[in-house]
Motif scaffolding. Structure first.
Motif, PDB file in Angstrom:
ATOM      1  N   GLN A  34       0.826  -1.203   0.000  1.00 16.68           N
ATOM      2  CA  GLN A  34       0.000   0.000   0.000  1.00 16.68           C
ATOM      3  C   GLN A  34       0.867   1.262   0.000  1.00 16.68           C
ATOM      4  N   PHE A  35       1.931   1.228   0.795  1.00 12.36           N
ATOM      5  CA  PHE A  35       2.814   2.399   0.846  1.00 12.36           C
ATOM      6  C   PHE A  35       3.413   2.703  -0.517  1.00 12.36           C
ATOM      7  N   VAL A  36       3.953   1.696  -1.165  1.00 13.37           N
ATOM      8  CA  VAL A  36       4.589   1.898  -2.476  1.00 13.37           C
ATOM      9  C   VAL A  36       3.574   2.454  -3.477  1.00 13.37           C
ATOM     10  N   PHE A  37       2.331   2.005  -3.381  1.00 16.13           N
ATOM     11  CA  PHE A  37       1.282   2.525  -4.257  1.00 16.13           C
ATOM     12  C   PHE A  37       0.967   3.981  -3.936  1.00 16.13           C
ATOM     13  N   LEU A  38       0.755   4.262  -2.648  1.00 16.97           N
ATOM     14  CA  LEU A  38       0.295   5.587  -2.250  1.00 16.97           C
ATOM     15  C   LEU A  38       1.310   6.682  -2.550  1.00 16.97           C
ATOM     16  N   GLU A  39       2.603   6.414  -2.378  1.00 19.80           N
ATOM     17  CA  GLU A  39       3.585   7.470  -2.592  1.00 19.80           C
ATOM     18  C   GLU A  39       3.666   7.879  -4.067  1.00 19.80           C
ATOM     19  N   ARG A  40       3.067   7.070  -4.953  1.00 21.14           N
ATOM     20  CA  ARG A  40       3.079   7.374  -6.386  1.00 21.14           C
ATOM     21  C   ARG A  40       1.757   7.926  -6.887  1.00 21.14           C
ATOM     22  N   VAL A  41       0.780   8.096  -5.978  1.00 21.70           N
ATOM     23  CA  VAL A  41      -0.547   8.561  -6.368  1.00 21.70           C
ATOM     24  C   VAL A  41      -0.566  10.083  -6.442  1.00 21.70           C
ATOM     25  N   GLU A  42      -0.713  10.602  -7.630  1.00 17.89           N
ATOM     26  CA  GLU A  42      -0.773  12.049  -7.807  1.00 17.89           C
ATOM     27  C   GLU A  42      -2.081  12.590  -7.237  1.00 17.89           C
ATOM     28  N   GLY A  43      -2.007  13.677  -6.500  1.00 15.59           N
ATOM     29  CA  GLY A  43      -3.166  14.286  -5.864  1.00 15.59           C
ATOM     30  C   GLY A  43      -3.257  14.009  -4.382  1.00 15.59           C
ATOM     31  N   TYR A  44      -2.587  12.959  -3.923  1.00 11.49           N
ATOM     32  CA  TYR A  44      -2.609  12.633  -2.489  1.00 11.49           C
ATOM     33  C   TYR A  44      -1.952  13.745  -1.679  1.00 11.49           C
ATOM     34  N   GLY A  45      -0.843  14.251  -2.172  1.00 11.69           N
ATOM     35  CA  GLY A  45      -0.157  15.331  -1.471  1.00 11.69           C
ATOM     36  C   GLY A  45      -0.995  16.589  -1.370  1.00 11.69           C
ATOM     37  N   ASP A  46      -1.836  16.847  -2.389  1.00 10.33           N
ATOM     38  CA  ASP A  46      -2.735  18.002  -2.333  1.00 10.33           C
ATOM     39  C   ASP A  46      -3.684  17.875  -1.145  1.00 10.33           C
ATOM     40  N   GLN A  47      -4.175  16.663  -0.924  1.00  6.61           N
ATOM     41  CA  GLN A  47      -5.100  16.440   0.191  1.00  6.61           C
ATOM     42  C   GLN A  47      -4.390  16.589   1.533  1.00  6.61           C
ATOM     43  N   ILE A  48      -3.158  16.152   1.602  1.00  6.71           N
ATOM     44  CA  ILE A  48      -2.377  16.320   2.835  1.00  6.71           C
ATOM     45  C   ILE A  48      -2.227  17.795   3.169  1.00  6.71           C
ATOM     46  N   MET A  49      -1.938  18.593   2.176  1.00  4.31           N
ATOM     47  CA  MET A  49      -1.695  20.025   2.399  1.00  4.31           C
ATOM     48  C   MET A  49      -2.947  20.774   2.829  1.00  4.31           C
ATOM     49  N   LYS A  50      -4.127  20.227   2.558  1.00  2.11           N
ATOM     50  CA  LYS A  50      -5.371  20.873   2.978  1.00  2.11           C
ATOM     51  C   LYS A  50      -5.538  20.872   4.494  1.00  2.11           C
ATOM     52  N   GLY A  51      -4.792  20.032   5.178  1.00  4.70           N
ATOM     53  CA  GLY A  51      -4.945  19.915   6.623  1.00  4.70           C
ATOM     54  C   GLY A  51      -4.224  20.975   7.429  1.00  4.70           C
ATOM     55  N   TYR A  52      -3.531  21.896   6.773  1.00  9.10           N
ATOM     56  CA  TYR A  52      -2.699  22.871   7.476  1.00  9.10           C
ATOM     57  C   TYR A  52      -2.886  24.256   6.869  1.00  9.10           C
ATOM     58  N   ASN A  53      -2.572  25.277   7.676  1.00  9.82           N
ATOM     59  CA  ASN A  53      -2.510  26.644   7.183  1.00  9.82           C
ATOM     60  C   ASN A  53      -1.047  27.028   6.990  1.00  9.82           C
ATOM     61  N   PHE A  54      -0.771  27.750   5.930  1.00  6.26           N
ATOM     62  CA  PHE A  54       0.598  28.129   5.606  1.00  6.26           C
ATOM     63  C   PHE A  54       0.693  29.628   5.393  1.00  6.26           C
ATOM     64  N   ASP A  55       1.909  30.121   5.443  1.00  8.81           N
ATOM     65  CA  ASP A  55       2.199  31.540   5.293  1.00  8.81           C
ATOM     66  C   ASP A  55       3.392  31.661   4.351  1.00  8.81           C
ATOM     67  N   SER A  56       3.427  32.722   3.584  1.00 14.95           N
ATOM     68  CA  SER A  56       4.543  32.890   2.640  1.00 14.95           C
ATOM     69  C   SER A  56       5.881  33.070   3.347  1.00 14.95           C
ATOM     70  N   ARG A  57       5.843  33.393   4.650  1.00 13.95           N
ATOM     71  CA  ARG A  57       7.094  33.490   5.416  1.00 13.95           C
ATOM     72  C   ARG A  57       7.606  32.120   5.852  1.00 13.95           C
ATOM     73  N   ASP A  58       6.743  31.103   5.746  1.00 10.85           N
ATOM     74  CA  ASP A  58       7.159  29.738   6.047  1.00 10.85           C
ATOM     75  C   ASP A  58       8.096  29.236   4.954  1.00 10.85           C
ATOM     76  N   CYS A  59       8.754  28.121   5.213  1.00  9.36           N
ATOM     77  CA  CYS A  59       9.451  27.402   4.148  1.00  9.36           C
ATOM     78  C   CYS A  59       9.148  25.922   4.285  1.00  9.36           C
ATOM     79  N   MET A  60       9.315  25.191   3.204  1.00  7.79           N
ATOM     80  CA  MET A  60       9.032  23.763   3.177  1.00  7.79           C
ATOM     81  C   MET A  60      10.327  23.003   2.935  1.00  7.79           C
ATOM     82  N   TRP A  61      10.603  22.055   3.828  1.00 10.02           N
ATOM     83  CA  TRP A  61      11.827  21.252   3.771  1.00 10.02           C
ATOM     84  C   TRP A  61      11.418  19.809   3.511  1.00 10.02           C
ATOM     85  N   ILE A  62      11.716  19.309   2.320  1.00 13.61           N
ATOM     86  CA  ILE A  62      11.278  17.969   1.926  1.00 13.61           C
ATOM     87  C   ILE A  62      12.484  17.055   1.743  1.00 13.61           C
TER      88      ILE A  62
END
Length: 252
Positions: free
Chosen positions: A89-117
């Motif tokens: 399931q993990f290998v499948f999910l990490e390749r699913v386009e659009g999943y990350g968009d849903q993850i990002m909906k759970g948080y509020n962000f600010d342009s002064r923030d930065c993202m470290w991936i």
């Protein structure tokens, strides 16, 4: 001995980071320091074993407030291996386009923030989703991964770009593309991955640089203290750090 062979490979990776990535680490640390000084967040994201450097940052003895872990349980908790929340399931999910968009909906962000991936290969869709959303929201994007080893790999995202092509700043983990580093007789696959030691090395080289920059600016850091060594003030400082974290997390 293969134990020493793995250790040799780990040393080689750490030495390569020191010899080739100090300028990039300094640039990344400057962006993070600006974010933390502004009272904002360095958001951190990864999948699979790339969540380990995130867990290493905060809460962690010697870490400090300013780093916000975003770890999606189905992309990290696969220790059942088979059955529910397993490796398939993990290998499948990490390749699913659009999943990350849903993850990002759970948080509020600010342009002064930065993202470290953290992304070893730089090609999987969920990381790229998160990266694209971060840039859309005006955040600087910092990517740690095996950039040189990933050259020539094709993205799995419809945007047509890899993580390394999207990033504002890249720190190369200097790990080999296949991650495992030690050949084993009578087997086609190597053993002994080195990406985790590479990531953790680069993390603390970066965070100590962030701390140095902020201390030089006179900014107070809320450091997670060691509270098991008999220091009578440690628990008070821990409470203070967690209080500061709680204050900053409101609205995130």
């Amino acid at each position: 001995m293969l134990a020493k062979e793995w250790l040799k490979k780990a040393y080689e990776v750490m030495n390569a980071i020191e010899n080739t990535q100090m300028e990039a680490i300094q640039k990344a640390a400057k962006v993070m320091a600006d974010t933390i000084e502004a009272g904002r967040w360095v958001h951190t994201f990864g999948c699979g074993h790339a969540t380990l450097p995130i867990e290493e940052m905060y809460p962690r003895i010697g870490g400090f407030v300013g780093f916000h872990p975003i770890i999606e349980l189905p992309l990290s908790f696969f220790t059942h291996i088979v059955g529910d929340m397993g490796v398939h399931q993990f290998v499948f999910l990490e390749r699913v386009e659009g999943y990350g968009d849903q993850i990002m909906k759970g948080y509020n962000f600010d342009s002064r923030d930065c993202m470290w991936i953290f992304s070893h290969s730089g090609v999987n869709a969920v990381n790229i989703d998160v990266a694209l959303k971060a840039k859309e929201k005006g955040m600087k994007l910092i990517v740690f991964g095996a950039q040189k080893a990933a050259e020539g790999r094709t993205t799995k995202h419809s945007c047509g770009k890899t993580m390394f092509e999207l990033a504002d700043i890249v720190v190369d983990s200097c790990a080999p593309g296949e991650d495992a580093a030690v050949p084993l007789k009578n087997h086609p696959d190597k053993i002994g991955p080195v990406s985790t030691i590479a990531f953790v090395t680069a993390v603390w080289m970066t965070i100590t640089t962030v701390a140095e920059i902020l201390a030089d600016r006179g900014v107070k850091l809320y450091i997670h203290p060691s509270h098991n060594v008999g220091d009578p003030g440690a628990h008070d400082r821990l409470d203070e750090a967690l209080k500061e974290y709680k204050k900053r997390i409101v609205g995130v």
